[in-house]
Design an enzyme around this catalytic site. Structure first.
Site, PDB file in Angstrom:
ATOM      1  CD  GLU A 140      -4.433   4.060  -1.505  1.00 60.39           C
ATOM      2  OE1 GLU A 140      -4.655   4.175  -0.296  1.00 60.39           O
ATOM      3  OE2 GLU A 140      -5.300   4.303  -2.364  1.00 60.39           O
ATOM      4  CG  ASP A 158      -1.955   1.072   1.188  1.00 61.38           C
ATOM      5  OD1 ASP A 158      -2.942   0.875   0.455  1.00 61.38           O
ATOM      6  OD2 ASP A 158      -1.795   2.101   1.871  1.00 61.38           O
TER       7      ASP A 158
END
Length: 139
Positions: A60, A17
């Protein structure tokens, strides 16, 4: 992950992430955020072996499958990747750095895909809550 069915060799899963990515989008706009995502995904892809697999889970967050890698090897790979991204200055975000939090889980015999993914995700959460820009191996 189906390519692991019936195999006895080690395999590890990385959940990746981008830290504080919302701030990138809010500060520089979504087109710049897209450039950052592409840069990170290209960097990850160029670090992989032919047997490895990269996927974007949404937003993301990415997943990397490392067949043949135990937790120790996966941690070494993840930390090199994390360092490479963290030290890269991105002109698109005024020369700032992007950092990654990475959760790592090695596959356990008989473990379901969902359980394996959950362990990697839990390790990712631990990386984020313990300060970000780090790698954590699942218990």
């Amino acid at each position: 992950m189906d390519r692991l069915a019936g195999r006895e060799e080690p395999a590890s899963l990385l959940m990746i992430d981008l830290d504080r990515f919302k701030l990138v989008n809010d500060t520089f706009g979504h087109p710049v955020g897209d450039i950052v995502l592409k840069t990170v995904s290209t960097t990850i892809q160029s670090s992989l072996r032919k047997s490895d697999a990269l996927g974007r889970l949404g937003g993301e967050e990415f997943a990397v499958l490392l067949p043949g890698a135990d937790a120790t090897g996966a941690l070494a790979f993840a930390d090199r990747l994390r360092n490479e991204i963290a030290t890269r200055k991105l002109d698109e975000i005024a020369g700032a750095n992007v950092t990654l939090s990475i959760g790592i889980a090695d596959h356990r015999a008989g473990e379901s895909r969902d359980a394996w993914l959950a362990r990697a995700d839990h390790a990712l959460y631990a990386a984020k809550t313990s300060g970000r820009n780090r790698c954590v191996v699942a218990e």
